[in-house]
Design a protein around this motif. Structure first.
Motif, short mmCIF file in Angstrom:
data_model
loop_
_atom_site.label_atom_id
_atom_site.label_comp_id
_atom_site.label_asym_id
_atom_site.label_seq_id
_atom_site.Cartn_x
_atom_site.Cartn_y
_atom_site.Cartn_z
N GLU A 1 -4.92 2.70 5.11
CA GLU A 1 -5.08 1.11 4.95
C GLU A 1 -5.64 0.72 6.11
N VAL A 2 -6.49 -0.46 5.62
CA VAL A 2 -7.37 -0.90 6.54
C VAL A 2 -6.59 -1.80 8.01
N ASP A 3 -5.44 -2.14 7.38
CA ASP A 3 -4.81 -2.95 8.37
C ASP A 3 -3.65 -2.31 8.91
N SER B 1 0.67 -1.08 0.00
CA SER B 1 -0.07 -0.06 0.18
C SER B 1 0.91 1.15 0.09
N SER C 1 -4.50 4.04 -2.05
CA SER C 1 -5.42 4.25 -1.55
C SER C 1 -5.37 5.30 -0.38
#
Length: 380
Positions: free
Chosen positions: A274-276, A172, A271
């Protein structure tokens, strides 16, 4: 042994109204200077060269260098200084060839930041000049010297995970702002500059990937541009360009076959978040086990705190591998200077495995060019 005498091109002084967190234009001050200062018995900074003598003189005073440090305003003068053994070029990639060429022609050792050249032709020219001079060279893909990368390569070479058969990486680039950027970094969004997210952010990781696993013998690629305009702000937070055109790829898919016949894939996504909270996840799978590398929010080459390397062999428990035990720079230098210091230490020892030379960095440039062409993009 006498210290290696260093001349730095690009140690830019900071205006009083600029925040110290900004690294655009200040990479030498943030990394090279503190790295070199940890090894006074090995390196001595004897000269600074900036765009003019006044700037170099200001930098010498601002960063507390000895009064004996010489100030230069053009690359010819620092190249002609007999007291300089190693010239470090730490500026925008578009100036690398122009600034490094005089030093190479005077047979100085040269350290150039990554990317080596603004495109393949300039990189090849720098390699030709270095070969003709017969000097030692280094390129700033400092992640090769990161203890984590060194340990991963050591594990694979030892045969612990058996024959590598597959490797995949998920990246990412959210650490790089989505549609805003800092003034003086506009080149980052011009593909022809050779200093874009493809060449820098992705290029740093790709260099480590092939350094550890070997080159691609077959490669396929998709490169797409999601964001087409970027707002540019100065260091005071003022908008200076609301819609700078952007023609660089930010979504990237690369896959293929490696020299050892393993299959490999690298996915880079752009993006806003980052979702994580993970910027890099890299799995290396062998016939006997696997390695997992995780790097939290950050750039690959910086040696981000909290990065981990896990190892699983057969039915054994997953092992968290300690790659920083006894490290001489981890406790005394913040990221990203520690990995640069590892480079300098290895360079002083003549280690051309841990430190990229012009010749080995050229291979990464050639692979980047192959990826561009595989995706239908123009070479530069």
């Amino acid at each position: 042994m006498a210290p290696i005498r260093v001349g730095i091109i690009g140690l830019r002084p900071r205006p009083s109204d600029e925040p110290h967190v900004n690294t655009i234009g200040y990479w030498a001050a943030v990394t090279h200077l503190p790295a070199l200062r940890t090894m006074p018995e090995t390196y001595e900074i004897v000269a600074i060269c900036n765009s003019n003598v006044e700037s170099a003189t200001t930098a010498i005073k601002q960063y507390g260098l000895p009064e004996s440090t010489k100030a230069y305003g053009n690359p010819e003068d620092i190249a002609n200084d007999p007291s300089v053994d190693l010239v470090v070029v730490s500026v925008n990639v578009g100036k690398h060839l122009t600034l490094a060429k005089p030093a190479l022609e005077r047979k100085k050792h040269v350290f150039v930041e990554w990317p080596l050249g603004a495109g393949l032709a300039e990189t090849e020219e720098l390699c030709r000049l270095a070969d003709a001079a017969g000097v030692r060279t280094a390129v700033g893909v400092q992640a090769r010297a990161d203890p984590m990368v060194v340990k991963a390569k050591e594990i694979i070479k030892s045969g612990q995970i058996g024959k590598v058969v597959n490797s995949s990486a998920w990246i990412s680039s959210a650490v790089l702002t989505y549609d805003t950027w800092q003034e003086r970094g506009e080149y980052f969004f011009d593909q022809k500059s050779g200093g874009t997210v493809f060449f820098i952010f992705f290029g740093h990781f790709l260099d480590s990937f092939t350094h550890v696993l070997g080159d691609f013998t077959e490669v396929q690629a998709i490169l797409k541009t999601t964001v087409t305009k970027v707002s540019i702000y100065n260091t005071k937070g003022e908008l200076v360009d609301p819609a700078l055109p952007k023609n660089t790829p930010d979504q990237m898919l690369v896959q293929g076959v490696l020299e050892n016949d393993a299959v490999a894939s690298i996915s880079v996504r752009k993006s806003k978040a980052e979702v994580d909270g993970v910027s890099f996840r890299w799995i290396i799978s062998g016939t006997e086990g696997e390695i997992e590398i995780l790097v939290p929010f950050g750039s690959w080459q910086f040696g981000a705190p909290g990065r981990t390397l896990r190892l699983k062999i057969g039915d054994s428990e997953v092992e968290n591998v300690d790659f920083l035990s006894g490290d001489e720079f981890n406790e005394v230098l913040p990221d990203p200077a520690a990995n640069v210091a590892h480079q300098y230490r290895a360079f002083a020892k003549g280690d051309t495995e841990t430190v990229a030379t012009f010749a080995s960095a050229l291979k990464t440039h050639q692979l980047l060019d192959r990826i561009l062409r595989a995706a239908g993009w123009e070479s530069i």
